[in-house]
Enzyme design. Structure first.
Site, PDB file in Angstrom:
ATOM      1  CG  ASP A  97      -1.896   1.147   1.217  1.00  0.00           C
ATOM      2  OD1 ASP A  97      -2.088   1.761   0.142  1.00  0.00           O
ATOM      3  OD2 ASP A  97      -2.455   1.448   2.274  1.00  0.00           O
ATOM      4  CG  ASP A 295      -3.501   4.207  -3.002  1.00  0.00           C
ATOM      5  OD1 ASP A 295      -2.547   3.666  -2.423  1.00  0.00           O
ATOM      6  OD2 ASP A 295      -4.659   4.123  -2.593  1.00  0.00           O
TER       7      ASP A 295
END
Length: 411
Positions: A97, A295
């Protein structure tokens, strides 16, 4: 996180000189291991809603690359890797992440009412000879609090951590350190992470999260803020997460890296143009002025209002041969059942500096028959470059020189 991507390691790492490469897979992909808990089946709508809610010291030594996979085996459209914690090393499936900094696992003790089901047994720090809880009065704990991840003291003298995401997910527990094994011979000693003893609203069977944000708590910061990854399409071979550096810079196109004021975790790119089916959309630079957070943990790309509506109109016109399918979450979905050959228009994104990426067709454009874009907010707000659009590219983050690199057909 903004939307999540998970990476799972299931193949033998390869070593090339000083660099170790580990496979990366989607956590719901065919290359990911079968989950030990098979009763939790999640719909695409469930996964998308969780994903869409999201936007709201240096290691000296070998460069490391870990296999990454699409996370279908742990009920997610994010990407996962398998790494190991502790001594002896205990394998854990964790989401990669770039939208968060603190890594965490679910740990014992944790009652069934406090922790959620996961693929592997809960990590038991009492079985690791190299584990220690971070003292509450330590500089490390004070820095954690300064970066807004602290949660006071637990058990009197242990440093507490707390993470809350925009989708309602949260985890709390003891900030800790232990040995992290990324691949054979690739070990991060005294790796700081959260040992979670309470987790709320986390859907999916993954064991934790590997934070790759910009702040000092992240694994990326331990490697000088330089890393890259390649996220494979659902049906493709495993990708990889490479820490310390990307591969040879040849084949990359580069664009400046920006940040989000008041949100130091995130790194951004700025769009300069969009092409659909070979035709450039008529958009002014102001349509992209908010930038886009890159992201790995967000599934769907969020575009600002003017840009999204122009893209949607052009895409729908190019797909007039196929029937639109009503969907409560995404507004451009198709019933493609029965078609032998589906012609999906190409989409190209151009960033400042002239770097252009041609999205993978169809897996970098469609997800479950839907256009993998949504409206993120008004012009001038920050958008998000989600993981579907990033598929098959090696995406290089280099915070040391403030640039992004993209290399096509890397996995």
């Amino acid at each position: 996180m903004i939307l999540h991507i998970y990476i799972y390691v299931s193949v033998k790492p390869e070593q090339n000189g000083s660099t170790v490469y580990v496979p990366l897979v989607h956590r719901h992909g065919p290359c990911a291991p079968a989950p030990s808990l098979s009763t939790d089946t999640r719909s695409f709508a469930d996964i998308f809603r969780r994903s869409r809610a999201r936007p709201s010291y240096i290691v000296r030594g070998k460069k490391v690359s870990v296999p990454a996979h699409l996370g279908t085996s742990v009920m997610s459209l994010e990407y996962v890797v398998r790494v190991s914690f502790g001594t002896p090393a205990v394998p854990q499936v964790v989401v990669i992440d770039t939208g968060s900094d603190v890594s965490w696992l679910q740990c014992k003790p944790c009652s069934s009412g406090q922790c959620f089901p996961q693929k592997d047994p809960l990590y038991d720090p009492s079985h690791s000879s190299t584990y220690s809880a971070v003292p509450c009065a330590s500089d490390v704990c004070k820095k954690l609090a300064a970066d807004a991840y602290g949660s006071g003291c637990t058990s009197g003298k242990q440093c507490g951590f707390a993470i809350s995401y925009a989708d309602g997910t949260s985890t709390v527990g003891a900030y800790s350190q232990d040995k992290l094994t990324l691949a054979p011979g690739a070990i991060v000693q005294n790796f700081y992470f959260g040992c979670g003893h309470g987790k709320h609203a986390v859907r999916g069977l993954f064991d934790g999260v590997l934070g790759l944000g910009r702040l000092r708590e992240s694994l990326g910061a331990r490697y000088g803020g330089v890393f890259s990854y390649c996220l494979p399409s659902v049906s493709s071979k495993p990708g990889f997460l490479a820490l310390g550096a990307g591969k040879n810079p040849s084949g990359f196109v580069f664009t400046p890296m920006g940040t989000v004021p008041g949100q130091p975790t995130f790194s951004t790119v700025t769009l300069a143009g969009i092409n659909v089916g070979g035709k450039k959309l008529d958009l002014r630079p102001s349509a992209f002025s908010g930038g886009m957070i890159v992201d790995s943990g967000t599934v769907i790309t969020g575009l600002q209002s003017t840009a999204y509506r122009a893209l949607r109109s052009a895409f729908r016109k190019a797909m007039e041969a196929y029937r639109l399918l009503p969907n409560g979450d995404l507004d451009t979905c198709y019933n493609l059942t029965g078609y032998k050959n589906v012609v999906v228009p190409k989409i190209a994104l151009t960033f400042t500096g002239g770097a252009t990426i041609n999205l993978d067709v169809p897996n970098g454009i469609l997800v479950n028959g839907c256009l993998a874009f949504a409206e993120s907010g008004p012009d001038g707000s920050a958008g998000v470059l989600g993981n579907v659009n990033q598929r098959a590219f090696e995406v290089l983050f280099d915070t040391s020189t403030s640039k992004f690199g993209f290399r096509a057909k890397a996995c």
